[in-house]
Write an enzyme that holds these catalytic residues in place. Sequence first.
Site, PDB file in Angstrom:
ATOM      1  N   ASP A 114       0.838  -1.196   0.000  1.00 33.98           N
ATOM      2  CA  ASP A 114       0.000   0.000   0.000  1.00 33.98           C
ATOM      3  C   ASP A 114       0.874   1.248   0.000  1.00 33.98           C
ATOM      4  O   ASP A 114       2.048   1.214   0.401  1.00 33.98           O
ATOM      5  CB  ASP A 114      -0.977   0.000   1.188  1.00 33.98           C
ATOM      6  CG  ASP A 114      -0.286  -0.009   2.543  1.00 33.98           C
ATOM      7  OD1 ASP A 114       0.746  -0.689   2.671  1.00 33.98           O
ATOM      8  OD2 ASP A 114      -0.765   0.659   3.468  1.00 33.98           O
ATOM      9  N   GLU A 116       0.084  -0.911   5.858  1.00 40.26           N
ATOM     10  CA  GLU A 116       1.119  -0.299   6.696  1.00 40.26           C
ATOM     11  C   GLU A 116       0.889   1.197   6.858  1.00 40.26           C
ATOM     12  O   GLU A 116       1.126   1.763   7.914  1.00 40.26           O
ATOM     13  CB  GLU A 116       2.507  -0.549   6.098  1.00 40.26           C
ATOM     14  CG  GLU A 116       3.645  -0.395   7.104  1.00 40.26           C
ATOM     15  CD  GLU A 116       4.253   0.995   7.153  1.00 40.26           C
ATOM     16  OE1 GLU A 116       5.037   1.245   8.062  1.00 40.26           O
ATOM     17  OE2 GLU A 116       3.939   1.843   6.296  1.00 40.26           O
TER      18      GLU A 116
HETATM   19 ZN   LIG Z   1       6.808   2.388   4.177  1.00 41.58          ZN
END
Ligand SMILES: [Zn+2]
Length: 374
Positions: free
Chosen positions: A72, A133
């Site tokens: 992501d 994340e």
């Molecule tokens: Zn990163």
Amino acid sequence: MSQTATDPLLLAQALMRCRSVTPADGGTQLLLAAELERLGFAVTRLRFGNIDNLFAERGSGGAHLCFAGHTDVVPPGPTEKWRYDPFGGIVEDGILYGRGACDMKGAIAAFIAAAANTRQTNGRISLLITGDEEGDATDGTVKMLDWAKANGKIPDFCVVGEPTSKVQLGDTVKIGRRGSLTARIVITGRQGHSAYPQLADNPIHRLVPALAAMAAHRLDAGTEWFEPSSLQITSVDVGNPASNVIPAEATARLNIRFNDRHNEASLTQWLREILAPFAPQAELAVKCSGEAFLTKPGEATAKLAGAIERETGIAPRLDTGGGTSDARFISRYCPVAEFGLVGVTMHQADECVAVSEIRKLSGIYQAVIESFLK
Ligand SMILES: [Zn+2]
């Protein structure tokens, strides 16, 4: 063998053309799964909540080295601020432009190309890839680690591909991170006329000296591996439009970046103690987004640093600065260090990385794999 997987540039471009702004996956994990399977990895795709994650492994027995990363990316922001399409994966004058170039599709591509180009005769290589994340980080690495633990897949050592290099590729490895805690303090007094303070209780007069005491306090002097912990008051709010009214309530917020001398419990206790003489009834709400952690330098970090030095000629500095990353979760299970590209443009418009740096990083990761699995 797939050409995409052996060439980190092609794989990085393919990943960057997927629009994977958290929580969207944009097709990144399917792409990775296909490439990894072609390279002989057994791939397990795991979806938690609305987040796609994958675990891939190749080999058995011996040492187990894991690479952890995220597909992501943060949003591109206004696209007119970009010279090129943030999801175009465009190369101009040897520079690859786009969201995720350094944080961290470039590093994922570099690691997979390293695995593709390694003749693996011993041990296990795995990849733990999450799509969560840059967001809440609740349906990604945390749940993947629970799954890995339940299935006997916790590695001996984990390298997280965050862009840790500061000026030159290879100059910095992160072996720990500071923790981060935010607190909100609300002090309630008694509203009244400013000409009759004896009939009121001014909460600002309690809050301000309490904040001054906090700001003046030295939490610690730092440690061998960490900078001193720091407290920053980030907001003081009363919202009182009148000049002749003592307000009923005063609020403040603060953020503490702390080293491994402290933790959520000890800092909460300290905040309560320092508040008590000024406002024993103060409301204190604490949120800790990550405890501090440290992987003590030893054999594993020496192997990582040695591989970097052989490939770049630079002896990396072992560092613990910066914000938090998913390494904070991994550190609960196994030793972990972070190493990747130069991060100067991460999260910015025109995020970019030199193509030569992605190739060099792939060479370093290959040296890391070889030194762990020999
Ligand atoms: Zn990163």
